[in-house]
Design a protein around this motif. Structure first.
Motif, short mmCIF file in Angstrom:
data_model
loop_
_atom_site.label_atom_id
_atom_site.label_comp_id
_atom_site.label_asym_id
_atom_site.label_seq_id
_atom_site.Cartn_x
_atom_site.Cartn_y
_atom_site.Cartn_z
N VAL A 789 -18.03 10.90 -5.17
CA VAL A 789 -17.13 9.76 -5.33
C VAL A 789 -17.84 8.74 -6.20
O VAL A 789 -19.02 8.46 -6.00
CB VAL A 789 -16.77 9.16 -3.95
N GLU A 790 -17.14 8.22 -7.19
CA GLU A 790 -17.74 7.20 -8.04
C GLU A 790 -17.43 5.82 -7.47
O GLU A 790 -16.27 5.51 -7.18
CB GLU A 790 -17.19 7.33 -9.47
N LEU A 791 -18.48 5.05 -7.29
CA LEU A 791 -18.28 3.70 -6.78
C LEU A 791 -19.27 2.76 -7.46
O LEU A 791 -20.26 3.19 -8.04
CB LEU A 791 -18.42 3.65 -5.26
N SER A 792 -18.96 1.47 -7.38
CA SER A 792 -19.78 0.49 -8.07
C SER A 792 -21.02 0.17 -7.24
O SER A 792 -21.01 0.33 -6.02
CB SER A 792 -18.97 -0.78 -8.29
N PRO A 793 -22.09 -0.28 -7.90
CA PRO A 793 -23.29 -0.68 -7.15
C PRO A 793 -22.98 -1.78 -6.15
O PRO A 793 -23.57 -1.82 -5.07
CB PRO A 793 -24.24 -1.19 -8.24
N GLU A 794 -22.03 -2.65 -6.51
CA GLU A 794 -21.70 -3.76 -5.61
C GLU A 794 -21.11 -3.24 -4.30
O GLU A 794 -21.50 -3.66 -3.20
CB GLU A 794 -20.71 -4.71 -6.29
N LEU A 795 -20.17 -2.29 -4.40
CA LEU A 795 -19.58 -1.74 -3.18
C LEU A 795 -20.63 -0.94 -2.40
O LEU A 795 -20.69 -1.02 -1.17
CB LEU A 795 -18.39 -0.83 -3.54
N ALA A 796 -21.47 -0.20 -3.13
CA ALA A 796 -22.51 0.58 -2.47
C ALA A 796 -23.43 -0.33 -1.67
O ALA A 796 -23.82 -0.01 -0.54
CB ALA A 796 -23.30 1.38 -3.50
N GLU A 797 -23.76 -1.47 -2.26
CA GLU A 797 -24.66 -2.37 -1.57
C GLU A 797 -23.98 -2.95 -0.33
O GLU A 797 -24.56 -3.03 0.75
CB GLU A 797 -25.08 -3.48 -2.54
N GLU A 798 -22.70 -3.32 -0.52
CA GLU A 798 -21.94 -3.90 0.58
C GLU A 798 -21.86 -2.93 1.76
O GLU A 798 -21.96 -3.32 2.90
CB GLU A 798 -20.55 -4.23 0.06
N ARG A 799 -21.68 -1.64 1.44
CA ARG A 799 -21.51 -0.66 2.52
C ARG A 799 -22.80 0.10 2.83
O ARG A 799 -22.77 1.08 3.55
CB ARG A 799 -20.43 0.36 2.12
N ARG A 800 -23.90 -0.32 2.23
CA ARG A 800 -25.20 0.32 2.45
C ARG A 800 -25.15 1.82 2.15
O ARG A 800 -25.55 2.66 2.96
CB ARG A 800 -25.69 0.09 3.88
N ILE A 801 -24.61 2.13 1.01
CA ILE A 801 -24.52 3.52 0.58
C ILE A 801 -25.57 3.76 -0.50
O ILE A 801 -25.70 2.97 -1.43
CB ILE A 801 -23.10 3.84 0.06
N GLN A 802 -26.34 4.83 -0.34
CA GLN A 802 -27.40 5.16 -1.30
C GLN A 802 -26.84 6.06 -2.39
O GLN A 802 -26.09 6.99 -2.10
CB GLN A 802 -28.51 5.92 -0.58
N HIS A 803 -27.25 5.81 -3.60
CA HIS A 803 -26.89 6.74 -4.67
C HIS A 803 -27.42 8.13 -4.34
O HIS A 803 -28.59 8.28 -3.98
CB HIS A 803 -27.45 6.28 -6.00
N GLY A 804 -26.59 9.13 -4.46
CA GLY A 804 -27.01 10.49 -4.14
C GLY A 804 -26.87 10.84 -2.68
O GLY A 804 -26.96 12.00 -2.31
N GLY A 805 -26.66 9.83 -1.83
CA GLY A 805 -26.49 10.11 -0.41
C GLY A 805 -25.05 10.48 -0.10
O GLY A 805 -24.24 10.72 -0.99
N TRP A 806 -24.75 10.54 1.18
CA TRP A 806 -23.40 10.92 1.59
C TRP A 806 -22.58 9.70 1.93
O TRP A 806 -23.10 8.70 2.41
CB TRP A 806 -23.46 11.84 2.81
N LEU A 807 -21.29 9.80 1.69
CA LEU A 807 -20.38 8.77 2.16
C LEU A 807 -19.12 9.43 2.69
O LEU A 807 -18.85 10.61 2.41
CB LEU A 807 -20.05 7.77 1.05
#
Lengths: 925, 293, 314
Positions: A789-807
């Protein structure tokens, strides 16, 4: 594509892909052309090399954006706001092509008194019936002044016609868009005194131009920026680029694809683009037009010779179970148009019936018009599956489709399949649809599923011959290279032999219902044994002769025998069709593709040097016209608008239209021709009216009654949206959408705090659709091996999602897991003063194949727009969380093919033989 | 006519190779007839028109029947191939250049299809101890897989990291520039499949002309950063028969900024090697003669 | 699991700049052993042959053991090479061409050429041991004189092979060949010393002194090599460990043996023989450490993130 049909007369891309090269500015919107149509994208790239400006307006920075001079990121589903803003800009700054608009569009036509716009009714047009959630165009006075609709005494008594039978019955026949009233098709425009009243000064408050100006007055750049989430500067740059590159000397092109159509307002997005292109004078001209990039190979072909439930071949409406369609005469009276090319409707229907029923179709029995099935409801795919999920169906055939993986709200589709008694899947591989009973991790155990599934192995494209009709109406013949392996058979073989067996089962029956089947012409056997290119004979028995099918589609003169073949002479084009039963044609639109037994024009392969239209490569309907409505490439007097953009023109010496393309006009009708007031048919089209499929010969800025959700496009939010409608605050989403809400299809109330993130699906070059052709192939799988899933760094930071990790992504319909592709290509947008996050989901994965993963379509919803029953996979809301899903996860259903296999490679020296390890295992999940 | 579709006319196959027990034993020692040299050919890769579709990768794997490398999602943009190898002879690279904040910041997504550079003086060819790596009649660098003994010296020698050894057959493999197709008058599979003419194949001189024209065009149209990589020799490296049009530093694309041919130093290294040995021997004998009665 | 420096963006503007361009060759421990045994055989042969030429009476008793031992080491070395190639048919494939541009081709030919006089000499020694004395002296002389250049070539090529590549470290080490050839002689000298101790014959003291001198010279070469390698090592993940290994190699292979041999000169015969033996083993161990560090250097990933992922499929 009623959006194009209602505007111009034909529902197909106006120009050809080769013509991109002649464009000065290309606006790509609702399309990810570089990724979804990489081969066609060579032409925009060559236009760019020649100096054209490429613009991409899209929610996501894609491989297309990477090659555009200008990228504007917008919120998905806000396209009408953006396009409306462009129309507003063109009108406000008087950048429209005055001569073109005056001569070739209905800008000066007066609309009935009583028509009320969204400006007057705060987001609704006149004629809305709240109980039916539908418009009645006739009651809403959407017609031309002086038309039968305007004179209630003359109009047919229709009673509750608009509501009868519900939506989805009257399809978009005649390519003119679905009618939004129950009366004869011509009722809105047929002016008894020839021309409808016009105001060439464009000052009359009820003339189309003034209505347009009022309608789009709200779409200011500031409003566009607020709704779309872009900046005013970005919007203005797009508007300026388009305006600068349109006019006498320059042309701009608009490209769209399913990024527009897969919305509940998709038809109106296309309408908005049509209005914009008409105002800029870009239709019918080289490098102009609107390119509808179709999503599958030959999807254009499957609307021309339709797999659609509401059309007969050639965009003839499927007769409905209405009194207006009782007899052939009623049908022609009701659906035909007295002026313009559709006056020939009767010829097309009769020739089609002759092709269907052969000698059984005779003048005295109305050519067996009564044998045609009547439709009494919406049998579109989505509604069919919705019914299936309620247990209302017993069996289903699936050919070349994968609804269990690729259908919107795929969970509903699978629930539907589980309700069936039997299912036949014809495919190359055991797809999701073929294995839903054992491999779907969300399904009950196989012993609790009653459906009996038959998987029939299909031949691949190189193992069969036939035509593909691509995005630009181009029929291209492909030859068979070799026989399919084992029991694999072509789809044509399957359908042909299924038909034969059914006919054998019913043979001798005298029941009326069986007569259409028993009398169907069903004789396509090869006369001589079929030879393969290497000279050997095909081992496949019972393969139909596709050449003969194409000849039948082309049409024949039944009363003339070609001495060379001993069979009826082939027609050279649809102009030779007759309504007395002396011709037949399987699809009038394809007339001319096979003009001679020796010449299959779809197989023509002559390459032109230079930036031409390649007229001898394949065959484009209609009649090999590569740019439709090309009469508009010349001014009303028949001279090219400019030397740079000349295409066809009137040659006074030869007394005919000449130029680089086949004229989409009567070739010998002079520009000065004026019809008599009572002229009918093509005689009613003046020499300066290029849109011959339209009853008035001109393009429709204002769609009088041909579109079900309004004569002009208006911005509505997607059904699921985190924001309200900033333009018409009282109407959040389109009032005419059918939501099909149910336990299997829950929807998030808009705006929904539970699902604050906007999601859309997108396509990768590396995979094909829901993956049945690509996720079984190691060479493609390795290029995009996992769902992400493509998401912005801002949303990733907000939801504590790591690049390459699972969501995990959750929508009201389902939840899936995926890898996180955190990228700045996705940017959060500021809408209504708050941050709106968008995520993009490739829709290629599901549970069958060598590469499996979360299915984006488990999240999308089943909705139906009023015109074509289209869903809204390109805009829905969801919630995003870090981590994986609990519960069962799909495992690969096939082991990747080991290469090379352990057998020695023939004719290869020992030193080159494999000597290493052969087993490749999947990475642990 | 798009020159990418240029087809080289077919050449006749060489005469039947002799067979039989004698030929089998003596074969390697019998004189061979070398094919007549042909016009040197190569690739010109214009990265500014690459759309990252990876058709080149698939066409290459299909034509050359190379195995899939398995399902490894890298997360590096859309680059899941990761590297050129014995089983991936084309590699499309993706470089996301996006500013961290501010909508107006310039943004770019560069794409490039990488391949063997077919150096006109190729370190791998110098290195190969078996004669497996040759310049064929098209002046392409070609590994004869049946001769290669898998010593891996070419892998160590290549400054571009093109070659690896296959664990399937133990031989080194890389792009052959579709030698088999060229011999049959066809252009390489990747160039044939490339939809936007990013990969262009043809006589190397013609490609250079075309590339120079393209550079002028790009420079005059607002892309002053465009330049050619490897089209001409440098002080430390020969020209490449597969050269690139780039718009950022070579290292951004994973190319060495200034490639160096190690063979320029081989003579000196031998001398120093000899010196090391002689120094020891002389010292040793000197001590012996001094310390022995 | 992908690694990236900027958690927000998988690829920063520098793109592939942080990745190493070159791929490491599939050379591992066996090659480190090959390098050692190459030096053990060529060094021993050259030292013994030099002794043979300088003073046949003095060194004669030592060559009796030295040549066959050199042949044994050569066999082990060739075994390492063949095994490293992965297939028993592969080494001799290199003999289908003679290609001076390729150090590996040259080295293969040198090793092969060197094996013939060495084999001959060993046979002569064995025959003489068996009591057959009528082998003409010119045969021995011819074998020695033809053997020395080929043995030198076989010792010299290895370093050049490594420095004539594009690998990090290797490509910068101009004195790698010099160091290896130099240490071959030192190793050979240490081996001869051990043989002399073992045989209880020969000019033990002279050999001991010469070994000290050789170790001193060797230290110079090794120091130069480490200086050359250090910039590349600094960019590697775990580079400090490589650095440590090299220092340890220098200590074990040069400093400690030198001290031991200094000491052993003052000892009685038996004790000195044992200490000499320990010294020789330490020389070999130290040299192996240095060689292993060099061989494995390209297999270390870059410090700034991305793994040199491709490990030749192994």
């Amino acid at each position: 594509m009623p959006g194009l049909g209602a505007s111009f007369g034909r529902g197909a891309a106006t120009n050809s892909q080769q013509d991109f090269i002649n464009s000065d500015c290309i606006l790509i919107m609702g399309s990810n052309m570089a990724e979804a149509h990489p081969v066609g994208f060579r032409w925009p790239m060559r236009a760019k090399a020649r100096g054209a400006t490429l613009i991409h307006v899209d929610p996501r920075y894609s491989r297309t954006s990477a090659h555009c001079d200008l990228f504007v990121g917008i919120r998905t589903g806000s396209d009408i706001a953006f396009l409306g803003g462009l129309i507003h800009y063109v009108l406000k700054h008087e950048r429209w092509f005055q001569e073109y608009v005056l001569a070739y569009t209905n800008a000066s036509v007066l609309i009935e008194e009583g028509y009320e716009d969204t400006e007057d009714l705060d987001g609704l047009f006149s004629g809305f019936k709240p109980e039916a959630r539908a418009y009645d165009a006739s009651e809403g006075h959407w017609g031309y002044e002086g038309s039968p609709s305007d004179r209630p005494d003359d109009a047919e008594e229709t009673g509750e016609a608009a509501g009868r039978g519900g939506q989805g019955i009257h399809g978009y026949g005649l390519m003119g868009g679905a009618t939004s009233h129950g009366q004869p098709r011509s009722v809105m425009t047929d002016a008894p005194a020839g021309e409808p009243p016009r105001d060439p000064t464009l000052k009359h408050p009820r003339c189309v131009m003034q209505i347009l100006r009022r309608h789009f007055a709200r779409y200011t750049p500031e409003v566009v920026a607020a709704v779309c989430g872009c900046t005013v500067e970005e919007f203005t740059r797009v508007a300026e680029s388009l305006c600068e590159n349109s006019g006498r000397d320059r042309t701009s092109m608009i490209v769209y694809a399913v990024g527009w159509t897969q919305h509940t307002t998709g038809v109106q997005m296309i309408r908005a683009a049509s209005i914009l292109q008409l105002l800029l004078g870009n239709i019918g001209r080289p490098g102009g037009g609107i390119m509808a990039m179709r999503g599958h190979s030959s999807i254009q072909g499957s609307s021309d010779v339709p797999t659609l439930y509401d059309l007969l071949p050639g965009y003839l409406p499927q007769p409905a179970a209405d009194p207006g369609h009782d007899t052939l005469d009623d049908y022609v009276q009701h659906e035909g148009l007295p002026t313009g090319y559709w006056v020939n409707l009767r010829k097309f229907v009769v020739s089609l019936l002759k092709a269907y029923y052969g000698d059984a179709a005779q003048p005295e029995n109305d050519f067996r018009y009564d044998w045609l099935p009547r439709i009494d409801g919406d049998y579109s795919q989505l509604l069919t599956f919705e019914r299936m999920s309620r247990g209302e169906m017993t069996g289903y055939f699936v050919l070349g489709q994968n609804p269990a993986g690729g259908g919107p709200n795929a969970g509903l589709h699978r629930a539907g399949l589980r309700q069936l008694d039997w299912l036949v899947v014809v495919d190359w591989f055991p797809t999701e649809t073929a294995t839903f009973w054992k491999n779907d991790p969300d399904a009950p155990p196989p012993d609790q599923i009653k459906t009996e599934v038959f998987l029939i192995p299909a031949a691949s494209s190189s193992e069969k011959e036939g035509t593909l009709t691509n995005t630009q109406r181009l029929l291209q013949w492909h030859s068979k290279a070799l026989d399919p392996p084992g029991d694999c058979r072509s789809d044509a073989w399957f359908v042909y032999n299924l038909g034969k067996r059914l006919r054998a089962l019913y043979s001798g029956s005298t029941a009326l219902k069986d007569q259409p089947l028993l009398n169907l012409t069903w004789d396509y056997d090869h006369e001589r044994p079929h030879r393969l290119p290497d000279g050997s004979f095909s081992r496949i028995a019972g393969e139909p002769d596709v050449d003969r099918i194409l000849q039948e589609i082309n049409g024949r003169k039944l009363d003339e025998i070609d001495p060379r073949t001993g069979r009826p002479r082939l027609l050279s084009g649809f102009s030779e069709l007759k309504d007395d039963g002396s011709t037949d044609s399987g699809c009038w639109l394809y007339g001319g593709v096979y003009p001679d037994p020796e010449h299959n024009r779809a197989a023509d392969r002559k390459v032109d040097e230079g930036p031409g239209l390649q007229p001898d490569w394949g065959f484009a309907w209609p009649h090999n016209r590569r740019i439709m409505y090309n009469r508009a490439s010349a001014d009303p007097e028949g001279r090219p608008w400019s030397e740079r953009k000349k295409l066809i023109w009137w040659d006074e010496a030869q007394r005919r239209w000449v130029g680089d393309d086949e004229p989409d006009f009567e070739p010998e009708k002079p520009p000065g021709y004026r019809p008599a007031p009572d002229a009918r048919g093509m005689d009613a089209i003046a020499g300066d009216e290029p849109f011959i499929m339209k009853p008035d010969g001109i393009a429709w800025l204002f769609a009088a009654g041909a579109i079900k959700d309004g004569p002009l496009p208006a911005h509505y939010e997607p059904v699921e949206s985190p924001v309200g409608n900033l333009i018409y605050p009282r109407m959040t989403h389109s009032p005419t959408v059918r939501t099909l809400r149910g336990p299997l299809n829950p929807l998030a109330e808009s705006p929904s705090p539970e699902f604050p993130v906007v999601a859309f699906t997108f396509r990768l070059t590396e995979h094909y659709l829901s993956g049945p052709m690509s996720r079984f192939n190691g060479w493609l799988n390795e290029l995009q091996p996992e769902m992400f899933v493509e998401l912005s760094p801002e949303l990733a930071e907000e939801r504590r999602i790591q690049h390459g990790g699972w969501l995990t992504v959750r929508s009201p319909r389902g939840r899936i897991e995926a890898r996180a592709m955190v990228t700045r290509r996705i940017r959060p947008l500021i809408v209504e003063g708050r941050t709106i996050h968008q995520i993009g989901l490739p829709f290629h994965w599901s549970y069958a194949g060598a590469s499996v993963g979360g299915n984006a379509n488990d999240l999308t919803s089943v909705l139906a727009d009023p015109n074509v029953s289209m869903h809204e996979a390109k805009a829905f809301t969801c919630q995003v969380e870090p981590g994986r899903l609990a519960g069962p996860v799909a495992r690969p259903t096939v082991v990747p093919t080991a290469w090379p296999d352990t057998r020695p490679i023939p004719e290869t020296p020992r030193a080159s033989q494999p000597e290493g390890k052969f087993v490749r295992s999947e990475p642990p999940r | 006519m798009n020159a990418r579709e240029l087809e080289i006319s077919a050449i006749p196959e060489p005469a039947e190779t002799p067979s039989g027990p004698v030929a089998t034993i003596l074969g390697p020692f019998l004189p061979v007839v070398r094919p007549e040299p042909r016009t040197p050919t190569g690739f010109y890769t214009d990265t500014t028109v690459c759309i990252g579709c990876k058709a080149c990768e698939v066409a290459c794997k299909q034509w050359n029947q190379l195995p899939s490398d398995g399902l490894n999602w890298s997360g590096d943009s859309y680059d899941n191939t990761q590297a050129l190898s014995a089983t991936s002879w084309r590699h499309v690279k993706f470089i996301e250049q996006f500013a961290s904040a501010g909508a107006d910041a310039p943004s770019r997504w560069l794409m490039m299809s990488d391949v063997c550079k077919h150096c006109s003086a190729a370190p791998c060819q110098h290195a190969c101890p078996t004669g497996a790596i040759i310049y064929n009649e098209f002046s392409n660098v070609y590994i004869q897989p049946d001769i290669c003994n898998g010593c891996a010296y070419c892998i160590a020698a290549c400054p571009f990291g093109v070659i690896t050894r296959s664990d399937l057959d133990g031989h080194a493999h890389k792009c052959t520039l579709c030698y088999d197709r060229q011999r049959d008058g066809l252009i390489p599979a990747c160039a044939k499949a490339c939809p936007t003419a990013s990969i262009q194949f043809g006589p190397i001189d013609e490609l250079r002309d075309r590339a120079h024209r393209r550079i002028e065009e790009l420079n005059s149209r607002g892309t002053p950063s465009a330049y050619l990589y490897g089209e001409a020799p440098t002080a430390t490296y020969s020209e490449l028969h597969s050269f690139y049009l780039l718009v950022d530093r070579p290292s951004t694309y994973g190319l060495p900024e200034s490639p160096f041919n190690p063979w320029l130093r081989m003579r000196g290294d031998y001398l120093r090697s000899l010196l090391g040995g002689l120094a020891a021997i002389v010292a040793m004998i000197l001590v012996w003669t001094l310390r022995m009665p | 699991m992908p690694t990236c420096t900027d958690p927000a963006s998988p690829m920063n503007a520098a793109g592939y700049a942080s990745r190493r361009v070159t791929k490491p060759p599939n050379w591992h421990e066996l090659v480190a052993f090959d390098m050692l045994f190459n030096n053990m055989t060529t060094g021993l042969f050259v030292v013994a042959a030099a002794g043979d030429l300088v003073s046949r009476p003095a060194f004669g008793p030592l060559t009796r053991l030295a040549y066959p031992m050199a042949l044994l080491f050569l066999t082990i070395d060739l075994a390492c090479l063949v095994l490293d190639l992965g297939h028993r048919f592969r080494f001799h494939h290199m003999l289908r061409v003679f290609k001076p541009s390729s150090p590996m081709s040259l080295g293969t030919w040198c090793l092969t050429a060197y094996s013939i006089p060495l084999g001959l000499l060993s046979t002569i020694e064995v025959l003489e041991m068996a009591g057959i004395r009528e082998i003409p002296a010119w045969m021995r002389l011819a074998s020695i004189t033809t053997g020395i250049p080929f043995a030198m070539g076989a010792a010299m090529y290895k370093g050049v092979l490594f420095s004539t590549t594009s690998q990090p470290g290797w490509k910068d080490s101009r004195w790698l060949g010099g160091y290896l050839t130099n240490s071959a002689i030192a190793i050979g000298c240490a081996e001869l010393l051990a043989i002399a101790d073992l045989a209880g014959q020969g000019p033990v003291r002279a050999i001991r002194t010469s070994l000290l001198a050789l170790l001193a010279i060797n230290l110079g070469f090794l120091a130069t090599l480490i200086v050359e390698l250090r910039p590349a090592i600094r960019t590697l993940k775990g580079g400090h460990r490589l650095d440590l290994m090299l220092t340890l190699g220098a200590a074990l292979g040069v400093w400690v043996p030198a001290i031991l041999i200094l000491v052993s000169g003052t000892m009685p015969t038996i004790a000195s023989a044992i200490i000499d033996g320990i010294g020789m083993v330490l020389v070999l161990a130290g040299n192996f450490l240095v060689r292993r560090s060099i061989v494995m250097l390209p297999h270390h990933e870059n410090d700034d993130g991305i793994v040199a992922r491709w490990d030749g499929g192994s």
